[in-house]
Design a protein around this motif. Structure first.
Motif, PDB file in Angstrom:
ATOM      1  N   ILE A  80       0.946  -1.260  -0.078  1.00 35.04           N
ATOM      2  CA  ILE A  80      -0.056   0.035  -0.074  1.00 35.04           C
ATOM      3  C   ILE A  80       0.927   1.299   0.043  1.00 35.04           C
ATOM      4  CG2 ILE A  80      -2.029   1.181   1.370  1.00 35.04           C
ATOM      5  CD1 ILE A  80      -2.447  -2.004   0.584  1.00 35.04           C
ATOM      6  N   VAL A  81       0.708   2.143  -1.026  1.00 36.80           N
ATOM      7  CA  VAL A  81       1.512   3.398  -1.080  1.00 36.80           C
ATOM      8  C   VAL A  81       0.613   4.462  -1.299  1.00 36.80           C
ATOM      9  CG1 VAL A  81       3.222   4.604  -2.600  1.00 36.80           C
ATOM     10  CG2 VAL A  81       2.941   2.119  -2.504  1.00 36.80           C
ATOM     11  N   LEU A  82       0.714   5.290  -0.097  1.00 38.52           N
ATOM     12  CA  LEU A  82      -0.177   6.645   0.025  1.00 38.52           C
ATOM     13  C   LEU A  82       0.417   7.898  -0.082  1.00 38.52           C
ATOM     14  CD1 LEU A  82      -2.392   5.505   3.143  1.00 38.52           C
ATOM     15  CD2 LEU A  82      -2.640   4.980   0.799  1.00 38.52           C
ATOM     16  N   GLY A  83       1.641   7.890  -0.640  1.00 32.70           N
ATOM     17  CA  GLY A  83       2.447   9.253  -1.256  1.00 32.70           C
ATOM     18  C   GLY A  83       2.965  10.072   0.017  1.00 32.70           C
ATOM     19  N   SER A  84       3.469  11.225  -0.383  1.00 39.58           N
ATOM     20  CA  SER A  84       4.104  11.928   0.550  1.00 39.58           C
ATOM     21  C   SER A  84       3.445  13.477   0.826  1.00 39.58           C
ATOM     22  CB  SER A  84       5.617  12.187  -0.107  1.00 39.58           C
ATOM     23  OG  SER A  84       5.455  12.823  -1.139  1.00 39.58           O
ATOM     24  N   GLN A  85       2.264  13.682   0.310  1.00 37.93           N
ATOM     25  CA  GLN A  85       1.816  14.866   0.562  1.00 37.93           C
ATOM     26  C   GLN A  85       1.085  14.796   1.978  1.00 37.93           C
ATOM     27  OE1 GLN A  85      -0.912  16.351  -2.442  1.00 37.93           O
ATOM     28  NE2 GLN A  85       0.709  16.844  -3.790  1.00 37.93           N
ATOM     29  N   LYS A  86       0.918  16.092   2.512  1.00 42.24           N
ATOM     30  CA  LYS A  86       0.288  15.991   4.174  1.00 42.24           C
ATOM     31  C   LYS A  86      -1.017  15.793   4.056  1.00 42.24           C
ATOM     32  CE  LYS A  86       4.248  18.443   5.664  1.00 42.24           C
ATOM     33  NZ  LYS A  86       4.829  18.481   7.040  1.00 42.24           N
ATOM     34  N   PHE A  87      -1.767  14.733   3.526  1.00 40.42           N
ATOM     35  CA  PHE A  87      -3.111  14.526   3.551  1.00 40.42           C
ATOM     36  C   PHE A  87      -3.048  12.971   4.194  1.00 40.42           C
ATOM     37  CE2 PHE A  87      -2.767  17.487   0.118  1.00 40.42           C
ATOM     38  CZ  PHE A  87      -3.924  18.397   0.548  1.00 40.42           C
ATOM     39  N   GLN A  88      -4.058  12.947   5.028  1.00 36.75           N
ATOM     40  CA  GLN A  88      -4.515  11.275   5.684  1.00 36.75           C
ATOM     41  C   GLN A  88      -5.158  10.560   4.182  1.00 36.75           C
ATOM     42  OE1 GLN A  88      -7.778   9.971   6.166  1.00 36.75           O
ATOM     43  NE2 GLN A  88      -8.675  12.042   5.893  1.00 36.75           N
ATOM     44  N   PHE A  89      -5.015   9.291   4.445  1.00 35.32           N
ATOM     45  CA  PHE A  89      -5.846   8.499   3.578  1.00 35.32           C
ATOM     46  C   PHE A  89      -6.329   7.308   4.648  1.00 35.32           C
ATOM     47  CE2 PHE A  89      -6.404   6.623  -0.861  1.00 35.32           C
ATOM     48  CZ  PHE A  89      -7.688   6.680  -0.761  1.00 35.32           C
ATOM     49  N   ASN A  90      -6.913   7.569   5.949  1.00 39.89           N
ATOM     50  CA  ASN A  90      -7.301   6.568   6.612  1.00 39.89           C
ATOM     51  C   ASN A  90      -8.321   5.579   6.209  1.00 39.89           C
ATOM     52  OD1 ASN A  90      -5.582   7.525   8.504  1.00 39.89           O
ATOM     53  ND2 ASN A  90      -7.085   9.099   9.621  1.00 39.89           N
ATOM     54  N   ARG A  91      -9.269   6.084   5.347  1.00 37.97           N
ATOM     55  CA  ARG A  91     -10.268   5.254   4.673  1.00 37.97           C
ATOM     56  C   ARG A  91      -9.566   3.936   3.914  1.00 37.97           C
ATOM     57  NH1 ARG A  91     -13.360   6.086  -0.505  1.00 37.97           N
ATOM     58  NH2 ARG A  91     -11.719   7.821  -0.849  1.00 37.97           N
ATOM     59  N   LEU A  92      -8.725   4.293   3.182  1.00 37.96           N
ATOM     60  CA  LEU A  92      -8.219   3.048   2.370  1.00 37.96           C
ATOM     61  C   LEU A  92      -7.389   1.986   3.385  1.00 37.96           C
ATOM     62  CD1 LEU A  92      -7.165   1.424   0.009  1.00 37.96           C
ATOM     63  CD2 LEU A  92      -5.427   3.048  -0.366  1.00 37.96           C
ATOM     64  N   LEU A  93      -6.688   2.574   4.460  1.00 38.18           N
ATOM     65  CA  LEU A  93      -5.924   1.623   5.507  1.00 38.18           C
ATOM     66  C   LEU A  93      -7.230   0.784   6.173  1.00 38.18           C
ATOM     67  CD1 LEU A  93      -3.269   4.503   6.487  1.00 38.18           C
ATOM     68  CD2 LEU A  93      -2.997   2.282   5.138  1.00 38.18           C
ATOM     69  N   LYS A  94      -8.042   1.570   6.586  1.00 33.30           N
ATOM     70  CA  LYS A  94      -9.166   0.860   7.376  1.00 33.30           C
ATOM     71  C   LYS A  94      -9.781  -0.186   6.394  1.00 33.30           C
ATOM     72  CE  LYS A  94     -10.301   4.647  10.367  1.00 33.30           C
ATOM     73  NZ  LYS A  94     -11.438   5.632  10.543  1.00 33.30           N
ATOM     74  N   TYR A  95     -10.103   0.098   5.073  1.00 32.04           N
ATOM     75  CA  TYR A  95     -10.617  -1.118   4.478  1.00 32.04           C
ATOM     76  C   TYR A  95      -9.779  -2.274   4.093  1.00 32.04           C
ATOM     77  CZ  TYR A  95     -13.837   2.628   2.291  1.00 32.04           C
ATOM     78  OH  TYR A  95     -14.769   3.349   1.775  1.00 32.04           O
ATOM     79  N   ILE A  96      -8.272  -2.081   3.891  1.00 28.89           N
ATOM     80  CA  ILE A  96      -7.569  -3.223   3.978  1.00 28.89           C
ATOM     81  C   ILE A  96      -7.691  -3.912   5.224  1.00 28.89           C
ATOM     82  CG2 ILE A  96      -5.157  -3.796   3.934  1.00 28.89           C
ATOM     83  CD1 ILE A  96      -6.068  -2.837   1.007  1.00 28.89           C
ATOM     84  N   ASP A  97      -7.513  -3.219   6.478  1.00 31.55           N
ATOM     85  CA  ASP A  97      -7.700  -4.136   7.660  1.00 31.55           C
ATOM     86  C   ASP A  97      -8.950  -4.798   7.711  1.00 31.55           C
ATOM     87  OD1 ASP A  97      -5.718  -4.081   9.766  1.00 31.55           O
ATOM     88  OD2 ASP A  97      -6.258  -2.224  10.603  1.00 31.55           O
TER      89      ASP A  97
END
Length: 159
Positions: A4-21
């Motif tokens: 899983i690669v979420l980039g380096s900009q200062k934005f969260q992407f918790n939604r994708l991480l939770k879906y994977i979990d």
């Protein structure tokens, strides 16, 4: 392995991480999953997640990965494609405070239209992509960097 690669900009992407979990908890994802979580503040429960890997580690993990699941940043997508990886991209959305606007939707559409990647927009479409990606026949990605560089060189030498 899924990376899983979420980039380096200062934005969260918790939604994708939770879906994977959730998909791991539901036994819908098997095998190793690792994540470069970027600036997300969600801590994965069922897989390894770190804010950032160093450059050598990142390259090694990309090389070892079978599938890359990423936000719809062009850098992340192109890096995966240049490494001949199967890619699922999920656009960050403004409504979830994942970005300032919804431009990543158009980025995904452009890559999908060329049959370079699969797209996901929610947990169900993410699972569908993971289920189908191994048998999907993608178009071969060809970088246009040299054409752009030559155009710029021509411009500069003709000035």
């Amino acid at each position: 392995m899924i990376f899983i690669v979420l980039g380096s900009q200062k934005f969260q992407f918790n939604r994708l991480l939770k879906y994977i979990d959730e998909l791991i908890s539901e036994n819908k994802i098997m095998g190793t999953v690792v994540a470069q979580c970027g600036h997300s503040d969600y801590t994965p429960q069922n897989y390894e997640g770190v804010p950032f890997y160093n450059q050598d580690e990142f390259k090694r993990i990309v090389s070892d990965a079978d599938i890359i699941i990423t936000h719809a940043g062009t850098g992340a997508i192109i890096t995966a494609l240049k490494n001949n990886k199967k890619v699922i991209a999920m656009p960050r959305l403004k409504e979830y405070e994942e970005h300032v606007d919804n431009h990543q939707i158009q980025i995904v559409k452009n890559f999908v239209k060329k049959n370079y990647i699969l797209e996901a927009h929610d947990k169900d479409s993410l699972f569908e992509g993971i289920s189908n990606i191994k048998n999907h026949q993608f178009a071969k990605f060809k970088s246009n960097n040299s054409a752009y560089i030559n155009t710029i060189k021509d411009f500069l030498t003709n000035e």
